[in-house]
Design a protein around this motif. Structure first.
Motif, PDB file in Angstrom:
ATOM      1  N   VAL A 213      -6.721   2.055  11.676  1.00  0.00           N
ATOM      2  CA  VAL A 213      -6.311   2.579  10.812  1.00  0.00           C
ATOM      3  C   VAL A 213      -4.744   2.336  11.179  1.00  0.00           C
ATOM      4  CG1 VAL A 213      -5.762   5.258  12.334  1.00  0.00           C
ATOM      5  CG2 VAL A 213      -8.116   3.843  12.715  1.00  0.00           C
ATOM      6  N   TYR A 214      -3.989   2.542  10.339  1.00  0.00           N
ATOM      7  CA  TYR A 214      -2.789   2.427  10.757  1.00  0.00           C
ATOM      8  C   TYR A 214      -1.914   3.207  10.077  1.00  0.00           C
ATOM      9  CZ  TYR A 214      -5.104  -1.959   8.349  1.00  0.00           C
ATOM     10  OH  TYR A 214      -5.793  -3.490   8.532  1.00  0.00           O
ATOM     11  N   ILE A 215      -0.735   2.694  11.463  1.00  0.00           N
ATOM     12  CA  ILE A 215      -0.277   3.834  11.832  1.00  0.00           C
ATOM     13  C   ILE A 215       1.122   3.746  10.070  1.00  0.00           C
ATOM     14  CG2 ILE A 215       1.827   4.525  12.647  1.00  0.00           C
ATOM     15  CD1 ILE A 215      -0.269   3.708  15.458  1.00  0.00           C
ATOM     16  N   CYS A 216       1.632   4.344   9.230  1.00  0.00           N
ATOM     17  CA  CYS A 216       2.006   4.256   8.256  1.00  0.00           C
ATOM     18  C   CYS A 216       4.065   4.112   9.076  1.00  0.00           C
ATOM     19  CB  CYS A 216       2.884   5.700   7.513  1.00  0.00           C
ATOM     20  SG  CYS A 216       4.452   5.783   6.454  1.00  0.00           S
ATOM     21  N   PRO A 217       5.098   3.508   8.681  1.00  0.00           N
ATOM     22  CA  PRO A 217       6.148   3.311   8.949  1.00  0.00           C
ATOM     23  C   PRO A 217       7.360   4.319   8.917  1.00  0.00           C
ATOM     24  CG  PRO A 217       5.582   1.250   7.883  1.00  0.00           C
ATOM     25  CD  PRO A 217       4.361   1.740   8.021  1.00  0.00           C
ATOM     26  N   HIS A 218       6.636   4.544   7.090  1.00  0.00           N
ATOM     27  CA  HIS A 218       7.549   5.808   7.117  1.00  0.00           C
ATOM     28  C   HIS A 218       8.226   7.140   8.367  1.00  0.00           C
ATOM     29  CE1 HIS A 218       8.572   2.888   4.682  1.00  0.00           C
ATOM     30  NE2 HIS A 218       7.925   3.218   3.491  1.00  0.00           N
ATOM     31  N   CYS A 219       6.368   7.566   8.181  1.00  0.00           N
ATOM     32  CA  CYS A 219       5.463   9.241   8.433  1.00  0.00           C
ATOM     33  C   CYS A 219       5.615   8.910   9.430  1.00  0.00           C
ATOM     34  CB  CYS A 219       5.665   9.903   7.702  1.00  0.00           C
ATOM     35  SG  CYS A 219       3.510   9.114   6.844  1.00  0.00           S
ATOM     36  N   LYS A 220       5.068   8.268  10.077  1.00  0.00           N
ATOM     37  CA  LYS A 220       4.180   7.390  11.525  1.00  0.00           C
ATOM     38  C   LYS A 220       2.739   8.407  11.522  1.00  0.00           C
ATOM     39  CE  LYS A 220       8.130   5.480  12.521  1.00  0.00           C
ATOM     40  NZ  LYS A 220       8.377   4.353  11.979  1.00  0.00           N
ATOM     41  N   GLU A 221       2.789   8.862  10.526  1.00  0.00           N
ATOM     42  CA  GLU A 221       0.907   9.021   9.906  1.00  0.00           C
ATOM     43  C   GLU A 221      -0.131   8.416  10.238  1.00  0.00           C
ATOM     44  OE1 GLU A 221      -0.865  12.587   9.992  1.00  0.00           O
ATOM     45  OE2 GLU A 221       1.752  13.443   9.473  1.00  0.00           O
ATOM     46  N   HIS A 222      -0.818   8.398  10.883  1.00  0.00           N
ATOM     47  CA  HIS A 222      -2.275   7.560  11.051  1.00  0.00           C
ATOM     48  C   HIS A 222      -3.184   7.997  10.056  1.00  0.00           C
ATOM     49  CE1 HIS A 222      -0.995   7.698  15.572  1.00  0.00           C
ATOM     50  NE2 HIS A 222      -2.386   6.739  15.779  1.00  0.00           N
ATOM     51  N   ILE A 223      -3.411   6.884   9.545  1.00  0.00           N
ATOM     52  CA  ILE A 223      -3.824   6.518   8.200  1.00  0.00           C
ATOM     53  C   ILE A 223      -5.615   5.312   8.684  1.00  0.00           C
ATOM     54  CG2 ILE A 223      -3.970   5.521   5.588  1.00  0.00           C
ATOM     55  CD1 ILE A 223      -0.812   5.533   6.344  1.00  0.00           C
TER      56      ILE A 223
ATOM     57  N   THR B  99      -4.731   0.372  14.759  1.00  0.00           N
ATOM     58  CA  THR B  99      -4.784   0.333  16.036  1.00  0.00           C
ATOM     59  C   THR B  99      -5.956   0.635  15.269  1.00  0.00           C
ATOM     60  OG1 THR B  99      -5.406   2.047  17.361  1.00  0.00           O
ATOM     61  CG2 THR B  99      -4.133   2.918  16.081  1.00  0.00           C
ATOM     62  N   THR B 100      -7.472   1.451  16.360  1.00  0.00           N
ATOM     63  CA  THR B 100      -8.580   1.674  16.471  1.00  0.00           C
ATOM     64  C   THR B 100      -9.417   3.397  15.766  1.00  0.00           C
ATOM     65  OG1 THR B 100      -9.763   1.142  17.855  1.00  0.00           O
ATOM     66  CG2 THR B 100      -9.802  -0.798  16.208  1.00  0.00           C
ATOM     67  N   ASN B 101      -9.890   3.914  15.694  1.00  0.00           N
ATOM     68  CA  ASN B 101      -9.812   5.185  16.341  1.00  0.00           C
ATOM     69  C   ASN B 101     -11.382   5.639  16.669  1.00  0.00           C
ATOM     70  OD1 ASN B 101     -12.165   5.186  14.304  1.00  0.00           O
ATOM     71  ND2 ASN B 101     -11.520   6.356  12.575  1.00  0.00           N
ATOM     72  N   GLU B 102     -11.636   6.614  17.266  1.00  0.00           N
ATOM     73  CA  GLU B 102     -12.663   6.477  17.968  1.00  0.00           C
ATOM     74  C   GLU B 102     -14.268   6.329  17.428  1.00  0.00           C
ATOM     75  OE1 GLU B 102     -12.656  10.040  15.295  1.00  0.00           O
ATOM     76  OE2 GLU B 102     -11.183   9.425  16.939  1.00  0.00           O
ATOM     77  N   ASP B 103     -14.268   5.712  16.025  1.00  0.00           N
ATOM     78  CA  ASP B 103     -15.742   4.911  15.480  1.00  0.00           C
ATOM     79  C   ASP B 103     -14.698   3.606  15.606  1.00  0.00           C
ATOM     80  OD1 ASP B 103     -16.755   7.523  15.542  1.00  0.00           O
ATOM     81  OD2 ASP B 103     -15.949   7.870  13.874  1.00  0.00           O
TER      82      ASP B 103
ATOM     83  N   HIS C  12       0.579  -1.132   0.340  1.00  0.00           N
ATOM     84  CA  HIS C  12       0.184   0.086   0.030  1.00  0.00           C
ATOM     85  C   HIS C  12       1.140   0.903  -0.272  1.00  0.00           C
ATOM     86  CE1 HIS C  12      -2.842  -2.742   1.401  1.00  0.00           C
ATOM     87  NE2 HIS C  12      -3.952  -1.841   1.151  1.00  0.00           N
ATOM     88  N   LYS C  13       0.151   2.000  -0.148  1.00  0.00           N
ATOM     89  CA  LYS C  13       1.006   3.873  -0.356  1.00  0.00           C
ATOM     90  C   LYS C  13       0.676   4.516   0.681  1.00  0.00           C
ATOM     91  CE  LYS C  13       2.373   5.988  -4.758  1.00  0.00           C
ATOM     92  NZ  LYS C  13       1.621   6.826  -5.876  1.00  0.00           N
ATOM     93  N   CYS C  14       1.360   5.261   1.384  1.00  0.00           N
ATOM     94  CA  CYS C  14       0.708   6.636   2.851  1.00  0.00           C
ATOM     95  C   CYS C  14       0.459   7.640   2.160  1.00  0.00           C
ATOM     96  CB  CYS C  14       2.094   6.274   3.350  1.00  0.00           C
ATOM     97  SG  CYS C  14       1.385   7.852   4.066  1.00  0.00           S
ATOM     98  N   PRO C  15      -1.024   7.512   1.826  1.00  0.00           N
ATOM     99  CA  PRO C  15      -1.229   8.800   1.655  1.00  0.00           C
ATOM    100  C   PRO C  15      -0.927  10.369   1.713  1.00  0.00           C
ATOM    101  CG  PRO C  15      -2.610   8.742   3.168  1.00  0.00           C
ATOM    102  CD  PRO C  15      -1.947   7.230   2.607  1.00  0.00           C
ATOM    103  N   TYR C  16      -0.092  10.523   3.368  1.00  0.00           N
ATOM    104  CA  TYR C  16       1.433  11.312   3.635  1.00  0.00           C
ATOM    105  C   TYR C  16       2.359  11.639   2.646  1.00  0.00           C
ATOM    106  CZ  TYR C  16      -2.541  11.187   6.275  1.00  0.00           C
ATOM    107  OH  TYR C  16      -4.625  11.403   7.084  1.00  0.00           O
TER     108      TYR C  16
END
Length: 144
Positions: A50-60, A42-46, A25-29
């Protein structure tokens, strides 16, 4: 250097396996690619995944991920050579993915990722299902 060349071929072979298996997959960030199995989940409030990008650590969010397919992977290939028989029927494909140092290509006739650089060569085998998927891609392009 010889081992490094083999490791390069092996890494591309494994990446192609991930593409065919639908795991790359490609990170959108940051736009880097990663195997979904290697990303922290992980999961979000809903309660959505949610995945954490191993490169930029953004939540996706799972819906933001872009799955890479063979068309995406080979979209910037340098060259595609089709091997055909005397009846002009598709037999196999050779896709050049890097040039200049080293030259790297995917060869479905050899069922391998091949590399050449300054007289040295290396190659790593492709899994049968990966090679078959690349062949189907090549045949579709050839019939095009």
């Amino acid at each position: 250097m010889k081992d490094e060349n083999f490791q390069t071929c092996l890494a591309i072979s494994k990446e192609l396996d991930e593409v065919v298996e639908g795991k790359l997959h490609k990170c959108p960030y940051c736009h880097n690619t990663f195997n979904i199995d290697d990303a922290e989940e992980t999961t979000n409030e809903d309660d959505d995944t949610v995945y954490i990008c191993p490169h930029c650590k953004e939540h996706i969010d799972v819906y933001e991920l872009e799955q890479i397919n063979l068309y995406d992977y080979f979209s910037d290939a340098f060259d595609i050579d089709y091997i055909i028989n005397s009846r002009k029927e598709y037999q196999s494909v050779r896709i050049t993915v890097a040039t200049g140092g080293p030259a790297i290509w995917i060869d479905t006739d050899k069922r391998a990722v091949c590399l050449a650089w300054w007289g040295e060569t290396a190659q790593a085998s492709l899994l049968p299902q990966t090679c078959n998927a690349i062949d189907a891609y090549g045949e579709e392009l050839y019939a095009g």
